[in-house]
Design a protein around this motif. Structure first.
Motif, mmCIF file in Angstrom:
data_model
loop_
_atom_site.group_PDB
_atom_site.id
_atom_site.type_symbol
_atom_site.label_atom_id
_atom_site.label_comp_id
_atom_site.label_asym_id
_atom_site.label_seq_id
_atom_site.Cartn_x
_atom_site.Cartn_y
_atom_site.Cartn_z
ATOM 1 N N LEU A 48 0.847 -1.192 0.000
ATOM 2 C CA LEU A 48 0.000 0.000 0.000
ATOM 3 C C LEU A 48 0.882 1.242 0.000
ATOM 4 O O LEU A 48 1.690 1.428 0.913
ATOM 5 C CB LEU A 48 -0.900 0.018 1.256
ATOM 6 C CG LEU A 48 -1.686 1.319 1.471
ATOM 7 C CD1 LEU A 48 -2.731 1.500 0.367
ATOM 8 C CD2 LEU A 48 -2.352 1.332 2.834
ATOM 9 N N SER A 52 -0.334 7.801 4.425
ATOM 10 C CA SER A 52 0.477 7.918 5.641
ATOM 11 C C SER A 52 1.881 8.411 5.278
ATOM 12 O O SER A 52 2.650 8.780 6.173
ATOM 13 C CB SER A 52 0.541 6.584 6.385
ATOM 14 O OG SER A 52 0.868 5.528 5.503
ATOM 15 N N HIS A 144 -12.100 1.657 2.396
ATOM 16 C CA HIS A 144 -11.460 1.912 3.704
ATOM 17 C C HIS A 144 -12.521 2.475 4.645
ATOM 18 O O HIS A 144 -13.034 3.571 4.416
ATOM 19 C CB HIS A 144 -10.302 2.913 3.504
ATOM 20 C CG HIS A 144 -9.481 3.170 4.742
ATOM 21 N ND1 HIS A 144 -8.153 3.559 4.672
ATOM 22 C CD2 HIS A 144 -9.779 3.110 6.065
ATOM 23 C CE1 HIS A 144 -7.692 3.730 5.911
ATOM 24 N NE2 HIS A 144 -8.663 3.466 6.762
ATOM 25 N N VAL A 187 -10.286 -2.114 3.716
ATOM 26 C CA VAL A 187 -9.507 -1.920 4.945
ATOM 27 C C VAL A 187 -10.475 -1.559 6.063
ATOM 28 O O VAL A 187 -11.360 -0.710 5.884
ATOM 29 C CB VAL A 187 -8.456 -0.789 4.766
ATOM 30 C CG1 VAL A 187 -7.897 -0.332 6.117
ATOM 31 C CG2 VAL A 187 -7.316 -1.250 3.867
HETATM 32 O O1 KIV Z 1 -2.264 5.431 4.628
HETATM 33 C C1 KIV Z 1 -2.132 4.323 5.177
HETATM 34 O O2 KIV Z 1 -1.020 3.883 5.517
HETATM 35 C C2 KIV Z 1 -3.338 3.535 5.416
HETATM 36 C C3 KIV Z 1 -3.216 2.313 6.264
HETATM 37 C C4 KIV Z 1 -3.004 2.671 7.675
HETATM 38 C C5 KIV Z 1 -4.358 1.396 6.075
HETATM 39 O O3 KIV Z 1 -4.378 3.886 4.951
#
Ligand code: KIV
Length: 271
Positions: A48, A52, A144, A187
């Protein structure tokens, strides 16, 4: 999607099969080429490129500031490294909320410019039209639900979501809706384990949990958190598999010491 001869690329179809046979799915974040190569080579099923990145790569307090251009930069680096994993990229805040056409354009840019394999989008029924439109273009979408960090200013805190029945019921309905629309996975972030179990059992598509307990069909962690690069962030759901902050800090201190003491470089380390 180009498929390497020796390595079989994980597809959304394979993920469905994994859920059907009860094989858990592993997902980790990555934002750059070198880290993604390690994550991929270790056998992670999904990488992913999370928004973040806004926190761990850019040092922002929230995920809101990261731009679509910045996500595409991170994603293209990750895609170049990922030989086996399915690469999913977050649609960042402000790149899809306007309308479904904006959402589709953003998803197309991620697929075309970064070479990603799918996108992730936060929200339930309220973004249904955007999810449908992206799917119509043949772009796989991961949902999500639960704690959706792009809405942090609405929630006010990062505490567990859906503890109240009304919010839990909305989450159940959102999950079913996202499945009905055609999402390939969802998610579930920071919700009670019992609710995540109910949702996971009610869906034929896999759920990927973070702080949502053991009954999800897969798990995801932010790579900097699980490797202990990030010293301050230690929520209850996080299992830390290494202490890289201390290892890296020690190595850097040794290097500085060697430079200061003139022991680096030595005779063999020069031309
Ligand atoms: O942005 C991210 O890392 C996420 C995960 C925490 C699921 O959305």
């Amino acid at each position: 999607m180009s498929v390497n001869k020796e390595v079989k690329r994980i597809t959304t179809h394979i993920l469905q099969e994994m859920k059907a046979r009860g094989e858990k799915i592993s997902m980790l974040t990555a934002y750059d080429y070198s880290m993604a190569a390690i994550v991929d080579e270790a056998g992670t099923d999904i990488i992913l490129v999370g928004d973040s990145a806004s926190n761990v790569m850019a040092g922002h307090e929230t995920t809101l500031p990261i731009t679509l251009d910045q996500m595409i930069y991170h994603a293209s680096s990750v895609v170049r490294a990922a030989k086996r994993a399915l690469v999913t990229v977050d649609l960042p805040f402000g790149s899809y909320q306007g309308n479904s056409k904006e959402a589709l354009n953003s998803a197309i840019r991620i697929m075309k410019e970064a070479g990603a394999h799918s996108v992730k989008i936060e929200g339930g029924v309220e973004i249904g039209e955007s999810v449908s439109r992206i799917l119509t273009a043949g772009i796989p979408v991961m949902g999500h639900l639960g704690l959706t960090p792009q809405s942090i200013y609405k929630f006010g805190t990062y505490t567990v979501r859906a503890k109240q029945e009304s919010e839990a019921q909305k989450l159940r309905e959102d999950a079913l809706k996202l499945q009905e629309l055609g999402c390939f996975a969802i998610v579930l972030e920071k919700i009670p384990a019992a609710l995540a179990k109910q949702v996971s059992e009610s869906l034929s598509i896999p759920t990927i949990g973070i702080g949502a307990g053991r009954y999800c069909d897969g798990q995801v962690l932010v790579i900097h958190d699980m490797l202990g690069i990030n010293k301050e962030f230690k929520p209850r759901f996080l299992r830390q598999y290494a202490d890289l902050y201390d290892i890296m800090n020690g190595a850097i201190k040794n290097y500085i010491g060697d430079v200061k003491s003139k022991s680096f470089p030595n005779e063999k380390e020069q031309y």
